[in-house]
Design an enzyme around this catalytic site. Structure first.
Site, PDB file in Angstrom:
ATOM      1  N   CYS A  21      -3.863   7.241  -1.722  1.00 48.11           N
ATOM      2  CA  CYS A  21      -3.467   6.722  -0.411  1.00 48.11           C
ATOM      3  C   CYS A  21      -4.646   6.998   0.512  1.00 48.11           C
ATOM      4  O   CYS A  21      -5.797   6.832   0.108  1.00 48.11           O
ATOM      5  CB  CYS A  21      -2.159   7.350   0.080  1.00 48.11           C
ATOM      6  SG  CYS A  21      -2.203   9.149   0.274  1.00 48.11           S
TER       7      CYS A  21
ATOM      8  N   ARG B 196       1.062  10.433   0.562  1.00 50.63           N
ATOM      9  CA  ARG B 196       1.863   9.406  -0.105  1.00 50.63           C
ATOM     10  C   ARG B 196       1.576   9.346  -1.593  1.00 50.63           C
ATOM     11  O   ARG B 196       2.484   9.166  -2.404  1.00 50.63           O
ATOM     12  CB  ARG B 196       1.626   8.033   0.535  1.00 50.63           C
ATOM     13  CG  ARG B 196       2.191   7.922   1.941  1.00 50.63           C
ATOM     14  CD  ARG B 196       1.725   6.680   2.653  1.00 50.63           C
ATOM     15  NE  ARG B 196       0.330   6.866   3.075  1.00 50.63           N
ATOM     16  CZ  ARG B 196      -0.368   5.986   3.777  1.00 50.63           C
ATOM     17  NH1 ARG B 196       0.187   4.823   4.123  1.00 50.63           N
ATOM     18  NH2 ARG B 196      -1.602   6.234   4.133  1.00 50.63           N
TER      19      ARG B 196
END
Length: 140
Positions: free
Chosen positions: A99, A104
């Protein structure tokens, strides 16, 4: 006597912690048998050398459009269809996923494990680490 017992317990916990976060010879952190964390330099070499490697960018489409690793596949972590799109990927391929900075993609790592992916590489420093290293990116 109690100090000895506490010392043995403390050493046992220390040994268990070290065993869970083993490292390979080149310093790559091993987080699971086949899902491991790689450095920016390792990722750059793999992107250059392995034509079968799939770069999986889990940032938003807006972030992706501002700059991404050439040839990357964008599946938005925040998208409603994220899990179904990840589940539909070919589990026989090797994925380098990231990410922006690791948040994430760290959650994506757990999902990949739960879905049975057997070969994946986590670029924990993400696109920010890639940029800091001055590596090439493409924008749309």
């Amino acid at each position: 006597m109690i100090k000895s017992i506490l010392s043995v317990i403390a050493l046992s916990f220390l040994a268990l912690g070290c065993a869970e976060q083993a490292s390979s010879k080149n310093g790559t952190e091993i987080t699971d048998q086949n899902i491991r964390t790689v450095s920016v330099s390792e990722a750059a070499a793999m992107v250059t050398e392995d034509e079968t490697l799939v770069v999986l960018d889990v940032r938003t489409p807006e972030e992706f459009a501002q700059g991404h690793i050439e040839g990357a596949l964008n599946i938005d972590y925040n998208g409603d269809d994220f899990e179904s799109r990840i589940a539909a990927l070919d589990k026989s391929k090797t994925y380098l996923f990231h990410c922006n900075s690791g948040g994430r993609s760290g959650k994506t790592e757990k999902m990949l494990k739960s879905l049975g992916f057997t070969d994946a590489l986590h670029l924990k420093s993400g696109m920010s680490g890639w940029r800091e290293a001055g590596l090439p990116e493409v924008a749309e």
